[in-house]
Design a protein around this motif. Structure first.
Motif, PDB file in Angstrom:
ATOM      1  N   UNK A 108       0.824  -1.090  -0.053  1.00  0.00           N
ATOM      2  CA  UNK A 108       0.028  -0.055   0.160  1.00  0.00           C
ATOM      3  C   UNK A 108       0.729   1.273   0.054  1.00  0.00           C
ATOM      4  N   UNK A 109       2.106   1.005  -0.250  1.00  0.00           N
ATOM      5  CA  UNK A 109       3.235   2.328  -0.187  1.00  0.00           C
ATOM      6  C   UNK A 109       2.988   3.010  -1.461  1.00  0.00           C
ATOM      7  N   UNK A 137      -3.362  -0.226  -8.263  1.00  0.00           N
ATOM      8  CA  UNK A 137      -2.934  -0.444  -6.880  1.00  0.00           C
ATOM      9  C   UNK A 137      -2.945   1.203  -6.146  1.00  0.00           C
ATOM     10  N   UNK A 138      -2.964   2.085  -7.193  1.00  0.00           N
ATOM     11  CA  UNK A 138      -2.827   3.343  -6.839  1.00  0.00           C
ATOM     12  C   UNK A 138      -1.569   3.737  -5.882  1.00  0.00           C
ATOM     13  N   UNK A 139      -0.427   3.204  -6.544  1.00  0.00           N
ATOM     14  CA  UNK A 139       1.005   3.658  -5.796  1.00  0.00           C
ATOM     15  C   UNK A 139       1.703   4.707  -5.940  1.00  0.00           C
ATOM     16  N   UNK A 140       1.019   5.411  -7.048  1.00  0.00           N
ATOM     17  CA  UNK A 140       1.820   6.767  -7.308  1.00  0.00           C
ATOM     18  C   UNK A 140       1.079   7.733  -6.565  1.00  0.00           C
ATOM     19  N   UNK A 141       1.671   8.837  -5.978  1.00  0.00           N
ATOM     20  CA  UNK A 141       1.189   9.988  -5.144  1.00  0.00           C
ATOM     21  C   UNK A 141       0.881  10.902  -6.408  1.00  0.00           C
ATOM     22  N   UNK A 142      -0.152  11.802  -6.108  1.00  0.00           N
ATOM     23  CA  UNK A 142      -0.651  12.845  -6.938  1.00  0.00           C
ATOM     24  C   UNK A 142       0.737  13.613  -7.844  1.00  0.00           C
ATOM     25  N   UNK A 143       0.642  13.648  -9.072  1.00  0.00           N
ATOM     26  CA  UNK A 143       1.693  14.215  -9.981  1.00  0.00           C
ATOM     27  C   UNK A 143       2.975  13.397  -9.678  1.00  0.00           C
ATOM     28  N   UNK A 144       2.708  12.244  -9.431  1.00  0.00           N
ATOM     29  CA  UNK A 144       4.119  11.170  -9.356  1.00  0.00           C
ATOM     30  C   UNK A 144       4.559  10.620 -10.697  1.00  0.00           C
ATOM     31  N   UNK A 145       5.487  10.098 -10.727  1.00  0.00           N
ATOM     32  CA  UNK A 145       6.277   9.623 -12.105  1.00  0.00           C
ATOM     33  C   UNK A 145       6.576   8.033 -11.819  1.00  0.00           C
ATOM     34  N   UNK A 146       6.265   7.107 -12.717  1.00  0.00           N
ATOM     35  CA  UNK A 146       6.416   5.880 -12.941  1.00  0.00           C
ATOM     36  C   UNK A 146       7.592   6.036 -14.171  1.00  0.00           C
ATOM     37  N   UNK A 147       8.918   5.587 -13.938  1.00  0.00           N
ATOM     38  CA  UNK A 147       9.913   5.467 -14.556  1.00  0.00           C
ATOM     39  C   UNK A 147      10.191   3.907 -15.019  1.00  0.00           C
ATOM     40  N   UNK A 148      10.106   3.443 -16.259  1.00  0.00           N
ATOM     41  CA  UNK A 148      10.619   2.194 -16.466  1.00  0.00           C
ATOM     42  C   UNK A 148      11.851   1.922 -17.331  1.00  0.00           C
TER      43      UNK A 148
END
Length: 178
Positions: A108-109, A137-148
């Motif tokens: 839930x982090x 699972x909604x793991x990014x905070x608002x305005x967050x970024x996932x980088x792959x």
């Protein structure tokens, strides 16, 4: 590998040769952090480093002032090396030994930045599971970024929440946003 900037700027870190890793090149890492530095205050964010390997990316965040960093890798040797290096450099890294997909299913982090550097030989289906689980699972905070991070031979532009990609030599970073 070396730390590019921050309090440990220029510090070289020698990982054991027997770790199953392919660390992000210094050139690609420096370019990535130049991009991130324009959007984030490193001392005010939380970071999740998936497939963390040697911890290369996490050390860079920590050296730049990030104090909330979680590293996830399934290899015991990688986790042990990250713990030892973090202790020696007094870096605030939390480590979790786990299969990344199982971790993403259960955690839930929530973080500002989630960085994933899976094996380059992943199938398209394996790559697609990363953003799928992060956003489901909604793991990014608002305005967050996932980088792959992936090879230039892999195209992730068709995946949901894809924003854009940047290429550095054979390395490519695909960015995903809410």
């Amino acid at each position: 590998m070396r730390i590019i900037s921050g309090i440990h700027k220029g510090r070289k870190i020698l990982a054991p040769k027997n770790l199953p890793v392919r660390p992000t090149t210094d050139m690609a890492k420096e370019s990535l952090f130049n991009i991130l530095g324009n959007s984030f205050y490193f001392d005010a964010i939380s970071v999740l480093d998936l497939f963390s390997g040697t911890g290369n990316i996490s050390y860079e965040f920590a050296s730049r002032g990030t104090s909330n960093i979680t590293c996830v890798d399934q290899d015991f040797g990688c986790i042990k090396f990250i713990k030892q290096t973090a202790s020696a450099l007094n870096l605030p890294l939390q480590t979790i030994k786990s299969d990344v997909f199982k971790f993403l299913e259960k955690t839930t982090l929530q973080c500002d930045i989630i960085f994933a550097d899976p094996p380059y030989n992943f199938t398209e289906e394996d790559f697609s599971k990363i953003p799928e689980l992060v956003f489901k699972n909604n793991l990014l905070l608002e305005e967050g970024l996932l980088i792959v991070e992936h090879s230039k031979h892999t195209n992730l532009s068709n995946l949901e929440n894809y924003s854009h990609s940047k290429s550095y030599g054979g390395n490519m970073f695909s960015f995903f946003e809410n």
